[in-house]
Design a protein around this motif. Structure first.
Motif, mmCIF file in Angstrom:
data_model
loop_
_atom_site.group_PDB
_atom_site.id
_atom_site.type_symbol
_atom_site.label_atom_id
_atom_site.label_comp_id
_atom_site.label_asym_id
_atom_site.label_seq_id
_atom_site.Cartn_x
_atom_site.Cartn_y
_atom_site.Cartn_z
ATOM 1 N N TRP A 35 -0.137 -1.853 -11.724
ATOM 2 C CA TRP A 35 -0.404 -3.201 -11.260
ATOM 3 C C TRP A 35 -0.478 -4.168 -12.432
ATOM 4 N N ASP A 36 0.106 -5.323 -12.233
ATOM 5 C CA ASP A 36 -0.022 -6.416 -13.178
ATOM 6 C C ASP A 36 -1.450 -6.945 -13.088
ATOM 7 N N GLU A 37 -1.961 -7.507 -14.159
ATOM 8 C CA GLU A 37 -3.328 -8.022 -14.151
ATOM 9 C C GLU A 37 -3.522 -9.158 -13.156
ATOM 10 N N SER A 38 -2.456 -9.829 -12.817
ATOM 11 C CA SER A 38 -2.564 -10.955 -11.898
ATOM 12 C C SER A 38 -2.443 -10.527 -10.426
ATOM 13 N N ALA A 39 -2.296 -9.232 -10.156
ATOM 14 C CA ALA A 39 -2.163 -8.748 -8.773
ATOM 15 C C ALA A 39 -3.500 -8.900 -8.048
ATOM 16 N N THR A 40 -3.448 -9.487 -6.881
ATOM 17 C CA THR A 40 -4.661 -9.689 -6.096
ATOM 18 C C THR A 40 -4.866 -8.522 -5.133
ATOM 19 N N ASP A 43 -2.187 -8.513 -2.521
ATOM 20 C CA ASP A 43 -0.939 -7.890 -2.976
ATOM 21 C C ASP A 43 -1.001 -6.376 -2.855
#
Length: 79
Positions: A35-40, A43
């Motif tokens: 997961w990207d750090e910006s994934a909520t 998501d």
């Protein structure tokens, strides 16, 4: 409560719980996602459960029948 209604409610609850477990395990065990750090959380929910619905529903149905049958059988013997 009617025996049929109890069976339906038991199946729906076990279906929901089993779907959550199957979706999570299928995506973490068989295809590890970085997961990207910006994934909520939304998501992640979409990826685990919504996108893979057609793949996860068959194992979920099969696995949900087992606890439903066990619970209904144990309730039938005690009544």
């Amino acid at each position: 409560m009617n025996k049929l209604i109890k069976a339906i409610l038991t199946f729906i609850i076990s279906l929901f719980v089993t779907y959550l477990i199957v979706g999570y395990i299928a995506n973490n065990v068989f295809a590890h996602i970085r997961w990207d750090e910006s994934a909520t959380s939304l998501d992640k929910f979409r990826e685990y459960y919504i996108r893979t619905f057609s793949v996860n529903i068959i194992p979920t149905l099969i696995l949900a029948i087992i606890p439903t049958a066990l619970i209904m059988r144990s309730n039938g013997k005690s009544a």
